[in-house]
Scaffold this active site. Structure first.
Site, PDB file in Angstrom:
ATOM      1  N   HIS A  50       0.690  -1.084   0.564  1.00  0.00           N
ATOM      2  CA  HIS A  50      -0.066   0.309  -0.251  1.00  0.00           C
ATOM      3  C   HIS A  50       0.783   0.746   0.346  1.00  0.00           C
ATOM      4  O   HIS A  50       0.575   1.656  -0.624  1.00  0.00           O
ATOM      5  CB  HIS A  50      -0.867   0.278   0.976  1.00  0.00           C
ATOM      6  CG  HIS A  50      -2.395  -0.891   1.401  1.00  0.00           C
ATOM      7  ND1 HIS A  50      -3.348  -0.078   1.188  1.00  0.00           N
ATOM      8  CD2 HIS A  50      -2.129  -1.830   0.650  1.00  0.00           C
ATOM      9  CE1 HIS A  50      -4.865  -1.167   0.765  1.00  0.00           C
ATOM     10  NE2 HIS A  50      -3.580  -2.360   0.777  1.00  0.00           N
ATOM     11  N   ARG A  53       2.429   2.060  -3.150  1.00  0.00           N
ATOM     12  CA  ARG A  53       1.122   3.048  -4.012  1.00  0.00           C
ATOM     13  C   ARG A  53       1.439   3.968  -4.502  1.00  0.00           C
ATOM     14  O   ARG A  53       1.099   4.937  -5.339  1.00  0.00           O
ATOM     15  CB  ARG A  53      -0.343   2.204  -3.889  1.00  0.00           C
ATOM     16  CG  ARG A  53      -0.217   1.111  -5.035  1.00  0.00           C
ATOM     17  CD  ARG A  53      -1.864   0.979  -5.519  1.00  0.00           C
ATOM     18  NE  ARG A  53      -2.094   0.726  -4.278  1.00  0.00           N
ATOM     19  CZ  ARG A  53      -2.687   0.261  -3.314  1.00  0.00           C
ATOM     20  NH1 ARG A  53      -2.775  -0.981  -3.869  1.00  0.00           N
ATOM     21  NH2 ARG A  53      -3.539   0.825  -2.144  1.00  0.00           N
ATOM     22  N   ARG A  54       1.818   4.749  -3.080  1.00  0.00           N
ATOM     23  CA  ARG A  54       1.227   6.081  -2.884  1.00  0.00           C
ATOM     24  C   ARG A  54       2.661   7.248  -3.064  1.00  0.00           C
ATOM     25  O   ARG A  54       4.070   6.604  -2.799  1.00  0.00           O
ATOM     26  CB  ARG A  54       0.949   6.118  -1.107  1.00  0.00           C
ATOM     27  CG  ARG A  54      -0.219   6.180  -1.093  1.00  0.00           C
ATOM     28  CD  ARG A  54      -0.957   6.144   0.176  1.00  0.00           C
ATOM     29  NE  ARG A  54      -0.057   6.047   1.497  1.00  0.00           N
ATOM     30  CZ  ARG A  54      -0.145   4.675   2.199  1.00  0.00           C
ATOM     31  NH1 ARG A  54      -0.725   4.061   1.910  1.00  0.00           N
ATOM     32  NH2 ARG A  54       1.153   4.555   2.947  1.00  0.00           N
TER      33      ARG A  54
END
Length: 174
Positions: A50, A53-54
């Site tokens: 996660h 992805r940022r």
């Protein structure tokens, strides 16, 4: 008041990626309120996936239990709270009153000045779990999701990486 959006769906339905795109549409910088805890290597890998992805416009705020406090501390920028079912699991594990915590979340959402996008899992679509704790969690997740969805302006169901807008739906009302 700030807009609130709930994104729900099954495991690996793409709901977090959809919620990230929705949050970024409000403009950066943005805050990511994370409820997950890395209790084992597999969960640490999921968290890392996660995070990878940022981009740099995201500021991560870890809030495994105090999501309401995290919302207040970050009000002023668009926020993504990921995810309600992990938060619920943390509350149950910590023997907290999830109904009271859920009600506090709903009340806080109504008072936010900046947008909030929330992610949750749709967990009630399978067979009835065989043990009491799993049934308690499934039922609590359903109730919590309904509480939050009632407060949110918009609701999306993630299906195979695509958002299906569920609310508002002017074509159908009960």
């Amino acid at each position: 008041m700030g807009k609130s959006i709930l994104v729900t769906g099954g495991a690996r339905s793409g709901k977090s990626a959809i919620a990230e795109r929705l949050t970024l549409q409000f403009g950066g910088p943005v805050a990511y309120i994370a409820t997950a805890q890395a209790w084992d290597d597999e969960m640490a890998e999921r968290i890392a996936e996660h995070q990878a992805r940022r981009g740099p416009e995201w500021r991560t705020v870890n809030a495994p239990l105090d999501v309401v406090g995290a919302l207040w501390r970050t009000d002023g920028v668009p926020r993504l709270l990921d995810c309600l079912t992990m938060w619920l699991s943390n509350l149950i594990h910590d023997e907290r009153d999830w109904r009271a915590e859920g009600a506090a979340l709903v009340a806080a959402l109504a008072e936010q000045s900046a947008p909030v996008v929330l992610v949750t899992n749709e967990v009630g679509g399978g067979i009835v779990p065989e043990n009491a704790l799993a049934r308690e969690f499934r039922d609590a997740a359903g109730v919590l999701n309904q509480m939050v969805a009632a407060q949110c302006d918009t609701l999306y169901l993630a299906v195979a990486g695509h958002p299906l807008k569920v609310k508002p739906n002017d074509d159908f009302a009960i």
